[in-house]
Scaffold this motif. Structure first.
Motif, PDB file in Angstrom:
ATOM      1  N   LEU A  78      87.355  42.002  47.231  1.00  0.00           N
ATOM      2  CA  LEU A  78      86.675  41.153  48.208  1.00  0.00           C
ATOM      3  C   LEU A  78      87.668  40.631  49.238  1.00  0.00           C
ATOM      4  O   LEU A  78      87.397  40.667  50.453  1.00  0.00           O
ATOM      5  CB  LEU A  78      85.976  39.978  47.504  1.00  0.00           C
ATOM      6  CG  LEU A  78      85.303  38.959  48.420  1.00  0.00           C
ATOM      7  CD1 LEU A  78      84.182  39.606  49.227  1.00  0.00           C
ATOM      8  CD2 LEU A  78      84.787  37.788  47.604  1.00  0.00           C
ATOM      9  N   ARG A  79      88.824  40.197  48.795  1.00  0.00           N
ATOM     10  CA  ARG A  79      89.844  39.673  49.724  1.00  0.00           C
ATOM     11  C   ARG A  79      90.348  40.774  50.655  1.00  0.00           C
ATOM     12  O   ARG A  79      90.553  40.537  51.848  1.00  0.00           O
ATOM     13  CB  ARG A  79      91.011  39.050  48.947  1.00  0.00           C
ATOM     14  CG  ARG A  79      92.036  38.411  49.820  1.00  0.00           C
ATOM     15  CD  ARG A  79      91.447  37.225  50.592  1.00  0.00           C
ATOM     16  NE  ARG A  79      92.439  36.735  51.533  1.00  0.00           N
ATOM     17  CZ  ARG A  79      92.224  36.508  52.806  1.00  0.00           C
ATOM     18  NH1 ARG A  79      91.020  36.661  53.325  1.00  0.00           N
ATOM     19  NH2 ARG A  79      93.190  36.092  53.583  1.00  0.00           N
ATOM     20  N   ILE A  80      90.522  41.970  50.135  1.00  0.00           N
ATOM     21  CA  ILE A  80      90.953  43.096  50.978  1.00  0.00           C
ATOM     22  C   ILE A  80      89.920  43.349  52.070  1.00  0.00           C
ATOM     23  O   ILE A  80      90.262  43.539  53.236  1.00  0.00           O
ATOM     24  CB  ILE A  80      91.192  44.359  50.126  1.00  0.00           C
ATOM     25  CG1 ILE A  80      92.443  44.186  49.268  1.00  0.00           C
ATOM     26  CG2 ILE A  80      91.303  45.609  51.012  1.00  0.00           C
ATOM     27  CD1 ILE A  80      92.649  45.274  48.237  1.00  0.00           C
ATOM     28  N   ARG A  81      88.642  43.338  51.695  1.00  0.00           N
ATOM     29  CA  ARG A  81      87.585  43.552  52.702  1.00  0.00           C
ATOM     30  C   ARG A  81      87.588  42.443  53.742  1.00  0.00           C
ATOM     31  O   ARG A  81      87.399  42.692  54.933  1.00  0.00           O
ATOM     32  CB  ARG A  81      86.225  43.672  52.019  1.00  0.00           C
ATOM     33  CG  ARG A  81      86.045  45.005  51.309  1.00  0.00           C
ATOM     34  CD  ARG A  81      84.611  45.218  50.852  1.00  0.00           C
ATOM     35  NE  ARG A  81      84.235  44.380  49.732  1.00  0.00           N
ATOM     36  CZ  ARG A  81      84.385  44.704  48.445  1.00  0.00           C
ATOM     37  NH1 ARG A  81      84.911  45.861  48.116  1.00  0.00           N
ATOM     38  NH2 ARG A  81      84.006  43.872  47.491  1.00  0.00           N
ATOM     39  N   GLN A  82      87.820  41.195  53.314  1.00  0.00           N
ATOM     40  CA  GLN A  82      87.871  40.074  54.260  1.00  0.00           C
ATOM     41  C   GLN A  82      89.017  40.264  55.252  1.00  0.00           C
ATOM     42  O   GLN A  82      88.845  40.037  56.450  1.00  0.00           O
ATOM     43  CB  GLN A  82      88.044  38.751  53.504  1.00  0.00           C
ATOM     44  CG  GLN A  82      86.823  38.310  52.756  1.00  0.00           C
ATOM     45  CD  GLN A  82      87.098  37.102  51.866  1.00  0.00           C
ATOM     46  OE1 GLN A  82      88.225  36.826  51.489  1.00  0.00           O
ATOM     47  NE2 GLN A  82      86.035  36.387  51.531  1.00  0.00           N
ATOM     48  N   VAL A  83      90.166  40.669  54.752  1.00  0.00           N
ATOM     49  CA  VAL A  83      91.330  40.881  55.630  1.00  0.00           C
ATOM     50  C   VAL A  83      91.040  42.028  56.602  1.00  0.00           C
ATOM     51  O   VAL A  83      91.367  41.942  57.782  1.00  0.00           O
ATOM     52  CB  VAL A  83      92.603  41.148  54.800  1.00  0.00           C
ATOM     53  CG1 VAL A  83      93.738  41.644  55.681  1.00  0.00           C
ATOM     54  CG2 VAL A  83      93.016  39.887  54.039  1.00  0.00           C
ATOM     55  N   GLN A  84      90.410  43.091  56.123  1.00  0.00           N
ATOM     56  CA  GLN A  84      90.070  44.212  57.008  1.00  0.00           C
ATOM     57  C   GLN A  84      89.147  43.751  58.124  1.00  0.00           C
ATOM     58  O   GLN A  84      89.322  44.144  59.275  1.00  0.00           O
ATOM     59  CB  GLN A  84      89.421  45.344  56.206  1.00  0.00           C
ATOM     60  CG  GLN A  84      90.394  46.074  55.326  1.00  0.00           C
ATOM     61  CD  GLN A  84      89.707  47.082  54.424  1.00  0.00           C
ATOM     62  OE1 GLN A  84      88.532  46.940  54.080  1.00  0.00           O
ATOM     63  NE2 GLN A  84      90.446  48.097  54.013  1.00  0.00           N
ATOM     64  N   VAL A  85      88.174  42.915  57.808  1.00  0.00           N
ATOM     65  CA  VAL A  85      87.245  42.395  58.816  1.00  0.00           C
ATOM     66  C   VAL A  85      88.007  41.540  59.812  1.00  0.00           C
ATOM     67  O   VAL A  85      87.823  41.658  61.033  1.00  0.00           O
ATOM     68  CB  VAL A  85      86.085  41.609  58.169  1.00  0.00           C
ATOM     69  CG1 VAL A  85      85.295  40.825  59.215  1.00  0.00           C
ATOM     70  CG2 VAL A  85      85.172  42.547  57.395  1.00  0.00           C
ATOM     71  N   GLU A  86      88.890  40.673  59.317  1.00  0.00           N
ATOM     72  CA  GLU A  86      89.671  39.822  60.203  1.00  0.00           C
ATOM     73  C   GLU A  86      90.545  40.651  61.154  1.00  0.00           C
ATOM     74  O   GLU A  86      90.658  40.353  62.333  1.00  0.00           O
ATOM     75  CB  GLU A  86      90.561  38.873  59.388  1.00  0.00           C
ATOM     76  CG  GLU A  86      89.782  37.799  58.660  1.00  0.00           C
ATOM     77  CD  GLU A  86      90.644  37.017  57.668  1.00  0.00           C
ATOM     78  OE1 GLU A  86      91.882  37.165  57.680  1.00  0.00           O
ATOM     79  OE2 GLU A  86      90.073  36.252  56.884  1.00  0.00           O
ATOM     80  N   ARG A  88      89.976  43.717  62.196  1.00  0.00           N
ATOM     81  CA  ARG A  88      89.104  44.385  63.176  1.00  0.00           C
ATOM     82  C   ARG A  88      88.640  43.426  64.267  1.00  0.00           C
ATOM     83  O   ARG A  88      88.379  43.832  65.386  1.00  0.00           O
ATOM     84  CB  ARG A  88      87.904  44.989  62.484  1.00  0.00           C
ATOM     85  CG  ARG A  88      88.238  46.230  61.703  1.00  0.00           C
ATOM     86  CD  ARG A  88      86.983  46.916  61.192  1.00  0.00           C
ATOM     87  NE  ARG A  88      87.340  47.846  60.163  1.00  0.00           N
ATOM     88  CZ  ARG A  88      86.936  47.799  58.898  1.00  0.00           C
ATOM     89  NH1 ARG A  88      86.108  46.855  58.514  1.00  0.00           N
ATOM     90  NH2 ARG A  88      87.321  48.695  58.028  1.00  0.00           N
ATOM     91  N   GLU A  89      88.514  42.144  63.927  1.00  0.00           N
ATOM     92  CA  GLU A  89      88.040  41.165  64.900  1.00  0.00           C
ATOM     93  C   GLU A  89      89.113  40.718  65.884  1.00  0.00           C
ATOM     94  O   GLU A  89      88.815  40.169  66.921  1.00  0.00           O
ATOM     95  CB  GLU A  89      87.486  39.930  64.160  1.00  0.00           C
ATOM     96  CG  GLU A  89      86.207  40.212  63.416  1.00  0.00           C
ATOM     97  CD  GLU A  89      85.722  39.017  62.608  1.00  0.00           C
ATOM     98  OE1 GLU A  89      86.436  38.011  62.520  1.00  0.00           O
ATOM     99  OE2 GLU A  89      84.613  39.120  62.055  1.00  0.00           O
ATOM    100  N   ILE A  90      90.370  40.983  65.572  1.00  0.00           N
ATOM    101  CA  ILE A  90      91.471  40.602  66.469  1.00  0.00           C
ATOM    102  C   ILE A  90      91.452  41.537  67.682  1.00  0.00           C
ATOM    103  O   ILE A  90      91.467  42.755  67.528  1.00  0.00           O
ATOM    104  CB  ILE A  90      92.834  40.682  65.757  1.00  0.00           C
ATOM    105  CG1 ILE A  90      92.875  39.678  64.610  1.00  0.00           C
ATOM    106  CG2 ILE A  90      93.975  40.432  66.738  1.00  0.00           C
ATOM    107  CD1 ILE A  90      94.114  39.795  63.738  1.00  0.00           C
ATOM    108  N   PRO A  91      91.379  40.968  68.916  1.00  0.00           N
ATOM    109  CA  PRO A  91      91.308  41.817  70.118  1.00  0.00           C
ATOM    110  C   PRO A  91      92.594  42.561  70.381  1.00  0.00           C
ATOM    111  O   PRO A  91      93.642  42.242  70.089  1.00  0.00           O
ATOM    112  CB  PRO A  91      91.008  40.838  71.236  1.00  0.00           C
ATOM    113  CG  PRO A  91      91.256  39.467  70.725  1.00  0.00           C
ATOM    114  CD  PRO A  91      91.332  39.557  69.229  1.00  0.00           C
TER     115      PRO A  91
END
Length: 91
Positions: A78-86, A88-91
């Protein structure tokens, strides 16, 4: 095979010591592997450090045969997925 018995420089040893971890994990191309082997044949201090790294790696591998509990695995994933999302959201 002829060995050059000169003492390697500290900088040269530092470069090879950095590569030892990759050498142990078979992550170097053949040219780099050959260079590391030659250096280890010529440099006892680096060979001793290589032997120590190899021994530690083998001990850790033998000691880490247990699987993580399912709950821990789920939290880590779950934490890995959260970091991946974060990321991807960085411009």
């Amino acid at each position: 095979m002829t060995h050059d018995h000169r003492d390697p420089s500290l900088a040269e040893c530092a470069d090879f010591l950095e590569q030892i971890v990759y050498f142990l994990d078979n992550e170097l191309d053949e040219g780099d592997c050959s260079a590391v082997r030659v250096h280890l044949d010529q440099c006892n201090p680096c060979l001793e450090k290589y032997d120590l790294q190899r021994t530690v790696k083998a001990m850790v591998a033998r000691s880490c045969s247990e699987a993580a509990p399912d709950e821990l695995r789920e939290r880590v994933l779950l934490r890995i997925r959260q970091v991946q999302v974060e990321i991807r959201e960085i411009p």
